[in-house]
Design a protein around this motif. Sequence first.
Motif, mmCIF file in Angstrom:
data_model
loop_
_atom_site.group_PDB
_atom_site.id
_atom_site.type_symbol
_atom_site.label_atom_id
_atom_site.label_comp_id
_atom_site.label_asym_id
_atom_site.label_seq_id
_atom_site.Cartn_x
_atom_site.Cartn_y
_atom_site.Cartn_z
ATOM 1 N N GLN A 64 0.847 -1.193 0.000
ATOM 2 C CA GLN A 64 0.000 0.000 0.000
ATOM 3 C C GLN A 64 0.881 1.241 0.000
ATOM 4 O O GLN A 64 1.956 1.253 0.583
ATOM 5 C CB GLN A 64 -0.967 0.005 1.181
ATOM 6 C CG GLN A 64 -0.368 0.323 2.517
ATOM 7 C CD GLN A 64 -1.418 0.450 3.602
ATOM 8 O OE1 GLN A 64 -2.613 0.532 3.350
ATOM 9 N NE2 GLN A 64 -0.973 0.472 4.837
ATOM 10 N N VAL A 109 -7.300 5.436 -3.891
ATOM 11 C CA VAL A 109 -6.989 5.427 -5.320
ATOM 12 C C VAL A 109 -7.225 4.028 -5.899
ATOM 13 O O VAL A 109 -6.863 3.027 -5.284
ATOM 14 C CB VAL A 109 -5.524 5.849 -5.555
ATOM 15 C CG1 VAL A 109 -5.155 5.756 -7.030
ATOM 16 C CG2 VAL A 109 -5.280 7.243 -5.016
ATOM 17 N N GLU A 110 -7.824 3.995 -7.058
ATOM 18 C CA GLU A 110 -7.977 2.767 -7.845
ATOM 19 C C GLU A 110 -7.542 3.073 -9.268
ATOM 20 O O GLU A 110 -7.708 4.196 -9.739
ATOM 21 C CB GLU A 110 -9.434 2.302 -7.864
ATOM 22 C CG GLU A 110 -9.976 1.920 -6.521
ATOM 23 C CD GLU A 110 -11.447 1.548 -6.578
ATOM 24 O OE1 GLU A 110 -12.045 1.565 -7.683
ATOM 25 O OE2 GLU A 110 -12.007 1.248 -5.517
ATOM 26 N N LYS A 111 -6.983 2.063 -9.916
ATOM 27 C CA LYS A 111 -6.604 2.235 -11.319
ATOM 28 C C LYS A 111 -7.490 1.345 -12.164
ATOM 29 O O LYS A 111 -7.594 0.141 -11.927
ATOM 30 C CB LYS A 111 -5.135 1.886 -11.539
ATOM 31 C CG LYS A 111 -4.674 2.198 -12.947
ATOM 32 C CD LYS A 111 -3.186 1.977 -13.114
ATOM 33 C CE LYS A 111 -2.784 2.325 -14.537
ATOM 34 N NZ LYS A 111 -1.380 2.031 -14.797
ATOM 35 N N PHE A 150 -6.847 6.775 -13.376
ATOM 36 C CA PHE A 150 -6.772 6.735 -11.923
ATOM 37 C C PHE A 150 -8.007 7.436 -11.365
ATOM 38 O O PHE A 150 -8.315 8.560 -11.747
ATOM 39 C CB PHE A 150 -5.517 7.444 -11.413
ATOM 40 C CG PHE A 150 -4.253 6.680 -11.694
ATOM 41 C CD1 PHE A 150 -3.750 5.792 -10.760
ATOM 42 C CD2 PHE A 150 -3.574 6.845 -12.885
ATOM 43 C CE1 PHE A 150 -2.585 5.076 -11.004
ATOM 44 C CE2 PHE A 150 -2.412 6.139 -13.147
ATOM 45 C CZ PHE A 150 -1.915 5.253 -12.198
ATOM 46 N N ALA A 170 -9.861 8.487 -7.688
ATOM 47 C CA ALA A 170 -9.653 8.635 -6.246
ATOM 48 C C ALA A 170 -10.957 9.087 -5.604
ATOM 49 O O ALA A 170 -11.538 10.086 -6.015
ATOM 50 C CB ALA A 170 -8.541 9.643 -5.977
ATOM 51 N N TRP A 202 -3.340 4.092 -1.732
ATOM 52 C CA TRP A 202 -3.521 3.174 -2.847
ATOM 53 C C TRP A 202 -2.978 1.805 -2.458
ATOM 54 O O TRP A 202 -1.790 1.656 -2.159
ATOM 55 C CB TRP A 202 -2.774 3.705 -4.061
ATOM 56 C CG TRP A 202 -2.944 2.912 -5.329
ATOM 57 C CD1 TRP A 202 -3.949 2.037 -5.636
ATOM 58 C CD2 TRP A 202 -2.078 2.925 -6.460
ATOM 59 N NE1 TRP A 202 -3.783 1.516 -6.898
ATOM 60 C CE2 TRP A 202 -2.631 2.040 -7.419
ATOM 61 C CE3 TRP A 202 -0.904 3.589 -6.758
ATOM 62 C CZ2 TRP A 202 -2.042 1.819 -8.669
ATOM 63 C CZ3 TRP A 202 -0.315 3.374 -7.993
ATOM 64 C CH2 TRP A 202 -0.871 2.497 -8.932
ATOM 65 N N ARG A 247 -2.021 -1.607 -3.863
ATOM 66 C CA ARG A 247 -1.696 -2.114 -5.201
ATOM 67 C C ARG A 247 -1.487 -3.604 -5.163
ATOM 68 O O ARG A 247 -0.812 -4.129 -4.341
ATOM 69 C CB ARG A 247 -0.430 -1.418 -5.680
ATOM 70 C CG ARG A 247 -0.155 -1.667 -7.110
ATOM 71 C CD ARG A 247 0.772 -0.672 -7.666
ATOM 72 N NE ARG A 247 0.918 -0.975 -9.076
ATOM 73 C CZ ARG A 247 1.867 -0.516 -9.826
ATOM 74 N NH1 ARG A 247 2.740 0.296 -9.343
ATOM 75 N NH2 ARG A 247 1.930 -0.834 -11.090
#
Length: 139
Positions: A78, A94-96, A101, A103, A137, A139
């Motif tokens: 993270q 945040v997400e992709k 992106f 947020a 975020w 990840r």
Amino acid sequence: MKPWLRRLLVGRSGRPDKLITAVVRRDEPGGWSLSWVGDGRWPTELRASTLTELVEQASAAVTDLYARYPPVAGAELQFAIYPWDYHRGPMFAVEKHDQLFIARDELGGGHELQANSLGDLITTAEHDYGADSMLHWVR
């Protein structure tokens, strides 16, 4: 030896933990730096000229670290991104999605940001909310 005793005597444990947190801050006069937080082993601190470059370096470093040890089920990386001094503003998750992106305000304020890069997301947050927000975020 008990894990708590080993940490007391020699510091963090000898293998990566399930969760590694990268704390990201803006450098003076420019660029970005990253330090790590967690109970287990983690990579060395990093610096880069752009946020995107720093996140990619960190992701690769964590992947390399985990590859040297037995698998850790459910492992996560993270990022806690503090572009400014965080006080009381929105905390964005945040997400992709593909190349976008997104947020969203984790504190329930209904705020949402969108951008094509992390750097642009920071610019949008600064424009819309000043210097009082941070990004989170996983990840």
